[in-house]
Design a protein around this motif. Structure first.
Motif, short mmCIF file in Angstrom:
data_model
loop_
_atom_site.label_atom_id
_atom_site.label_comp_id
_atom_site.label_asym_id
_atom_site.label_seq_id
_atom_site.Cartn_x
_atom_site.Cartn_y
_atom_site.Cartn_z
N GLU A 77 0.83 -1.21 0.00
CA GLU A 77 0.00 0.00 0.00
C GLU A 77 0.86 1.25 0.00
OE1 GLU A 77 -2.03 -0.61 3.66
OE2 GLU A 77 -3.21 -2.32 2.92
N PRO A 78 1.07 1.83 -1.18
CA PRO A 78 1.89 3.07 -1.22
C PRO A 78 1.10 4.24 -0.63
CG PRO A 78 1.44 2.21 -3.45
CD PRO A 78 0.56 1.47 -2.50
N ASP A 79 1.79 5.18 -0.02
CA ASP A 79 1.10 6.41 0.41
C ASP A 79 1.67 7.60 -0.33
OD1 ASP A 79 3.43 7.14 1.59
OD2 ASP A 79 2.73 6.91 3.65
N THR A 80 1.28 8.79 0.05
CA THR A 80 1.60 9.97 -0.76
C THR A 80 3.04 10.43 -0.61
OG1 THR A 80 0.60 11.20 1.02
CG2 THR A 80 -0.72 10.91 -0.98
N ASP A 81 3.69 10.13 0.52
CA ASP A 81 5.04 10.69 0.67
C ASP A 81 6.16 9.67 0.43
OD1 ASP A 81 3.21 10.49 2.85
OD2 ASP A 81 4.87 10.65 4.25
N GLY A 82 6.02 8.82 -0.57
CA GLY A 82 7.12 7.96 -0.98
C GLY A 82 7.34 6.76 -0.11
N MET A 83 6.46 6.53 0.86
CA MET A 83 6.61 5.38 1.73
C MET A 83 5.56 4.33 1.35
SD MET A 83 9.10 6.22 3.73
CE MET A 83 9.09 5.13 5.15
N VAL A 84 5.88 3.08 1.71
CA VAL A 84 4.97 2.00 1.36
C VAL A 84 4.72 1.15 2.61
CG1 VAL A 84 4.64 -0.06 -0.06
CG2 VAL A 84 5.83 1.92 -1.00
N SER A 96 12.92 0.79 -1.80
CA SER A 96 13.20 -0.56 -1.31
C SER A 96 12.28 -1.58 -1.97
CB SER A 96 13.02 -0.64 0.20
OG SER A 96 13.71 0.40 0.83
N VAL A 97 11.03 -1.19 -2.17
CA VAL A 97 10.07 -2.10 -2.80
C VAL A 97 10.56 -2.47 -4.20
CG1 VAL A 97 7.70 -2.35 -3.61
CG2 VAL A 97 8.16 -1.20 -1.44
N GLU A 98 11.04 -1.43 -4.94
CA GLU A 98 11.56 -1.68 -6.30
C GLU A 98 12.79 -2.55 -6.27
OE1 GLU A 98 12.25 1.90 -8.53
OE2 GLU A 98 10.24 2.64 -7.95
N ARG A 99 13.74 -2.21 -5.41
CA ARG A 99 15.01 -2.93 -5.38
C ARG A 99 14.83 -4.40 -5.02
NH1 ARG A 99 19.53 1.01 -2.76
NH2 ARG A 99 19.71 2.38 -4.58
N LEU A 100 13.90 -4.65 -4.07
CA LEU A 100 13.69 -6.04 -3.63
C LEU A 100 12.69 -6.77 -4.52
CD1 LEU A 100 13.53 -5.52 0.23
CD2 LEU A 100 15.38 -6.55 -1.05
N ASP A 101 12.08 -5.99 -5.45
CA ASP A 101 11.08 -6.55 -6.34
C ASP A 101 9.98 -7.25 -5.55
OD1 ASP A 101 9.79 -7.19 -8.65
OD2 ASP A 101 10.92 -9.05 -8.96
N LEU A 102 9.42 -6.53 -4.60
CA LEU A 102 8.37 -7.12 -3.75
C LEU A 102 7.07 -7.19 -4.53
CD1 LEU A 102 9.09 -5.31 -0.36
CD2 LEU A 102 9.86 -7.56 -1.12
N ARG A 103 6.47 -8.34 -4.48
CA ARG A 103 5.19 -8.54 -5.15
C ARG A 103 4.28 -9.35 -4.24
NH1 ARG A 103 6.66 -11.75 -9.27
NH2 ARG A 103 8.89 -11.33 -9.00
#
Lengths: 233, 358
Positions: free
Chosen positions: B309-316, B335-342
């Protein structure tokens, strides 16, 4: 040391003064607490008028106060005639009149002291008492009254001291009758008006000093006792 | 929903200068927490319940008794409601000693309602040694315990607590919290507990009513409400229930069994076998795709990603399902992108701190 010996008339004046001042203090106390509570907590039209009336005796010349009392409470005065006819209470030229005059003169001092202490009471404590099941009357008796006790005591002492020293209003209202209305101050005044009365005036002056001092010490001691009990957090 | 005849039901509208309170809730017993930041209107609502303030419009019933109904001009004054109120600052009577303070409310309570014995309450709160002292000679924590005892001994139908721990430092809080828990577990009196502390609410409440800007924002169990994104972000996280599996006295650690796995908690004064709650703040959880090694963190739980769940200030916010439990982690979008979290990908939650709520 023969000149220190008090005559019967002088003893009478001392006893009368203590009695009149004591009665004035005790009788005016419930009224004093009631008016002080009204002024501290009440919100009503004419509050400043009431405040002014209570303070009048402090500002007016005592003779004026005595004269007003004479008009209102004399045998043919508006209130005096009513009390005489219906309740059989007579003020004019009686010790009761002296007590009334002394009580009225000390009233503003008493109300002031009590009012200040009521205003200093933390109302949150009264709320807390309410949530514990105490009705407003019980809250007053078990929380407010104990907390204002130092103020009540100092108000009583002030009123008593004022009554002991009261002269102008008393002599105007009820004259200077030995054994009935001749208080300590009036007796001293009488002594100074007759040749050779200096010794009597001096004796009574020493007594007046002793009584004032005792009252002061008593108030300090009571305040200490109460203060030890009520150590505010 | 609530059955109208049982428990407490309150609704109130009140304008206080610029602020408007318009809130209501129901409680069937246990500990109901009114939760929100300072200025949100929690205390105003509690004052309405206690009868300390009169709302512009409102209704209040307890077990079917109507105590407030502005439409029908019913207002039962505070001294007839029999609600105990514990104030933030204690408010002990300075002219009475502790024993007299405790007996104050008892004196006004109806004889038939005095179900709690004096000795039991004194024992429950650990205040025997203080009975003859004056309030001025007590510490903050002691005062608060006496205030709680005084309210309980007035035989209240409901106990209202307005941030009873807020004025105390952490040591004093830790001193009182166990007493509040015993209170919850050993007395039948329902409690409304006002607080802005996630830790207190997580530890004590059975039900949480979130108040924000004078309105009710959410109602639910502590674990539901405290993991919702709207609560104060600094403390948001999950509350998980478990049992104490083992105690390691030399290291002062306790092992707690959760559905998600075992978790080790420091500084825990708990008994073995006891049911406890742990609060895991989302900002103190890291996410790894492989089991990390050579880490100081004691607690690593394995699960699968249930939501991103992403929020408005770049945190998930990542939700990880482990057993029956859901863990929350707050990490950066990078971090979500780098770890490829799905979704449904296996993930390890590395828990930095577990504030053990017991």
């Amino acid at each position: 040391m023969d000149w220190l010996h008090l005559s019967d008339e002088e003893w009478t004046a001392i006893r009368l003064s203590l009695w009149v001042s004591g009665v004035a203090m005790v009788v005016s106390l419930p009224f004093g607490i009631f008016i002080a509570y009204l002024l501290a907590r009440g919100r009503f039209w004419g509050k400043s008028v009431l405040n002014g009336i209570v303070h009048l005796p402090l500002i007016l010349p005592p003779v004026v106060t005595g004269f007003i009392l004479l008009i209102l409470f004399g045998r043919r005065g508006v209130i005096g005639a009513f009390l005489n006819d219906h309740l059989g209470i007579v003020f004019s030229f009686r010790w009761t009149g002296a007590a009334l005059a002394c009580g009225i003169m000390g009233f503003p001092l008493m109300v002031r002291a009590i009012r200040l202490s009521i205003e200093a009471v933390d109302r949150k404590l009264e709320d807390a008492a309410g949530t514990l099941g105490a009705s407003p009357a019980w809250v007053f008796l078990t929380v407010t009254l104990p907390l204002i006790l130092p103020g009540v005591i100092s108000g009583m002492i002030l009123a008593f001291a004022k009554a002991m020293g009261e002269f102008g209003a008393t002599i105007t209202f009820v004259s200077n009758i030995p054994g009935e209305t001749q208080t300590l101050s009036a007796a001293i005044y009488t002594f100074t008006q007759v040749p050779g009365g200096d010794a009597g005036a001096m004796r009574l002056t020493l007594v007046a000093i002793a009584i004032s001092f005792a009252a002061l010490l008593a108030s300090e001691f009571l305040a200490y006792l109460v203060g030890r009990r009520v150590d505010i957090e | 929903m609530t059955h109208p005849g049982t428990g407490l039901v309150v609704e109130a509208k009140q304008r206080l200068g610029e602020f408007v309170l318009d809130a209501g809730f129901a409680s069937q017993g246990g500990v109901t927490a009114l939760f929100g930041r300072s200025g949100s209107g929690k205390t105003s609502l509690l004052r309405v319940i206690a009868g300390l303030s009169r709302p512009d419009r409102g209704r209040l019933t307890i077990d079917g008794d109507v105590l407030l109904d502005t439409e029908n001009r019913i207002f039962v004054p505070k001294h007839r409601r029999r609600f105990g109120y514990v104030f933030q600052e204690g408010r002990l009577f300075p002219h009475l000693n502790v024993r007299q303070n405790l007996n104050y409310g008892r004196w006004f309570a109806p004889k038939a309602a005095r179900k709690e014995s004096f000795d039991h309450i004194v024992d429950l709160l650990g205040i025997e040694a203080l009975l003859e002292r004056r309030p001025g000679k007590l510490s903050g924590g002691e005062k608060q315990r006496v205030a709680i005892g005084r309210a309980l001994l007035s035989a209240p139908r409901l106990l209202l607590m307005d941030e009873p721990l807020a004025a105390l430092d952490d040591n004093r809080k830790a001193e009182i919290l166990p007493y509040l828990e015993r209170l919850r577990d050993e007395t039948a009196t329902p409690i409304i507990y006002v607080s802005h502390s996630v830790a207190e609410v997580a530890r004590l409440a059975d039900k949480v009513v979130v108040i924000r800007d004078g309105r009710v924002e959410a109602v639910g169990s502590p674990s539901e409400v405290l993991s919702m994104p709207s609560t104060d972000r600094r403390d948001a996280g999950v509350v998980l229930a478990g049992t104490v599996e083992a105690i390691d006295i030399p290291h002062r650690l306790a092992t707690i069994r959760l559905s998600a796995g075992e978790i080790i908690v420091p500084n825990a004064h708990v008994e073995q076998g006891r049911g406890v709650r742990v609060h895991i703040p989302e900002r103190d959880v890291m996410v790894a795709t492989r089991r990390p090694e050579g880490l100081s963190a004691l607690n690593i739980l394995e699960g699968r990603i249930a939501a991103i769940e992403p929020d408005t200030d770049g945190m998930v916010r990542i939700r990880i399902r482990a057993g029956e439990d859901i863990l929350l982690a707050r990490i950066t979008a990078l971090s979500v992108e780098r770890l490829d979290l799905r979704l449904e990908k296996p993930a390890f939650a590395v828990i930095k701190t577990v504030a053990l709520e017991r």
